[in-house]
Motif scaffolding. Structure first.
Motif, PDB file in Angstrom:
ATOM      1  N   VAL A  38      44.599  35.616  42.680  1.00 34.69           N
ATOM      2  CA  VAL A  38      44.282  37.018  42.943  1.00 34.69           C
ATOM      3  C   VAL A  38      43.893  37.761  41.678  1.00 34.69           C
ATOM      4  O   VAL A  38      42.855  38.437  41.625  1.00 34.69           O
ATOM      5  CB  VAL A  38      45.467  37.725  43.625  1.00 34.69           C
ATOM      6  CG1 VAL A  38      45.206  39.237  43.715  1.00 34.69           C
ATOM      7  CG2 VAL A  38      45.697  37.172  45.017  1.00 34.69           C
ATOM      8  N   ASN A  39      44.698  37.657  40.654  1.00 38.36           N
ATOM      9  CA  ASN A  39      44.436  38.398  39.420  1.00 38.36           C
ATOM     10  C   ASN A  39      43.136  37.965  38.750  1.00 38.36           C
ATOM     11  O   ASN A  39      42.374  38.798  38.246  1.00 38.36           O
ATOM     12  CB  ASN A  39      45.599  38.247  38.438  1.00 38.36           C
ATOM     13  CG  ASN A  39      46.847  38.990  38.890  1.00 38.36           C
ATOM     14  OD1 ASN A  39      46.766  39.956  39.645  1.00 38.36           O
ATOM     15  ND2 ASN A  39      48.006  38.535  38.428  1.00 38.36           N
ATOM     16  N   ALA A  42      40.152  39.292  40.787  1.00 37.23           N
ATOM     17  CA  ALA A  42      39.986  40.732  40.582  1.00 37.23           C
ATOM     18  C   ALA A  42      39.405  41.027  39.202  1.00 37.23           C
ATOM     19  O   ALA A  42      38.521  41.880  39.056  1.00 37.23           O
ATOM     20  CB  ALA A  42      41.321  41.439  40.763  1.00 37.23           C
ATOM     21  N   LYS A  49      42.625  44.627  42.383  1.00 30.99           N
ATOM     22  CA  LYS A  49      43.029  43.547  43.286  1.00 30.99           C
ATOM     23  C   LYS A  49      43.548  44.058  44.627  1.00 30.99           C
ATOM     24  O   LYS A  49      43.534  43.319  45.621  1.00 30.99           O
ATOM     25  CB  LYS A  49      44.080  42.663  42.616  1.00 30.99           C
ATOM     26  CG  LYS A  49      45.417  43.340  42.356  1.00 30.99           C
ATOM     27  CD  LYS A  49      46.375  42.365  41.684  1.00 30.99           C
ATOM     28  CE  LYS A  49      47.734  43.001  41.412  1.00 30.99           C
ATOM     29  NZ  LYS A  49      48.641  42.068  40.701  1.00 30.99           N
TER      30      LYS A  49
END
Length: 217
Positions: A38-39, A42, A49
């Protein structure tokens, strides 16, 4: 004024979604599926995110949408089938030849598609299983309405031949991309080698139609 504001919000949303999808592709090409965090997505996208959850419902939704956007058969079969169905008089010979030749080039030039193929062989995942199921559904539509009426009792043999050809095209392209380029003495990264494979694809399709159809007579 409100209408313009709403249109702007929609455009911003679509731009942000595209940034996320592009980020998934970039990470997949450079780090593989293990790098899809996710990070990292993003950061690569340059978007908060939290928007992954707002726009896609979470990582699974994002990955699902990305996978759907990249698959050759999902994107190509429906459009091509709709265009060619009314004109089919050859049992789909020209159609399947075009599809196989186009797919051969598509997988070769699309590194993301190659990574997805490798991913589908390496890890069980619902979104990948959904992709495969959708591929099969699209394929079944084509087999049922184009090829079965033509090959009749030999339609299962036609399926088997297509399975070997499609999987072979996948492998040749992934092999050329990852660990080498020479296969059976042909350079899969050279125009000459690839042109020979294309001629072989056309030859095999023509022989399949000639021989399986004659068996039905």
């Amino acid at each position: 004024m409100e209408r313009k504001s709403a249109a702007g919000s929609i455009r911003n949303k679509e731009r942000s979604k595209k940034k996320f999808l592009d980020a998934v592709g970039k990470i997949l090409k450079t780090k593989g599926y293990a790098g899809l965090k996710v990070n990292d997505i993003a950061t690569t996208a340059g978007v908060d995110k939290k928007m992954i959850y707002t726009y896609f419902g979470g990582m699974d939704g994002l990955i699902d949408e990305y996978i759907r956007s990249q698959d050759y058969w999902i994107n190509a079969t429906t459009d091509k089938t709709d265009k060619i169905l009314p004109d089919i008089k050859d049992g789909g010979e020209a159609f399947i030849k075009e599809m196989l030749l186009s797919q051969f080039d598509y997988v070769y030039t699309n590194k993301e598609a190659q990574k997805l193929l490798l991913w589908s062989l390496s890890e069980p995942r619902k979104s990948l299983k959904k992709l495969i199921d959708t591929q099969e559904e699209n394929g079944e539509h084509i087999f049922k309405y184009i090829f079965h009426p033509y090959f009749k009792g030999n339609s299962q043999d036609f399926r088997a031949i297509m399975a070997i050809m499609v999987s072979g095209l996948y492998y040749l392209n992934m092999f050329a991309s990852v660990n080498g380029s020479i296969f059976c003495g042909l350079d899969m990264n050279s125009p000459e080698g690839r042109e020979r494979v294309k001629r072989a694809i056309s030859f095999m399709v023509e022989q399949t139609y000639e021989n399986l159809n004659s068996q039905e007579d």
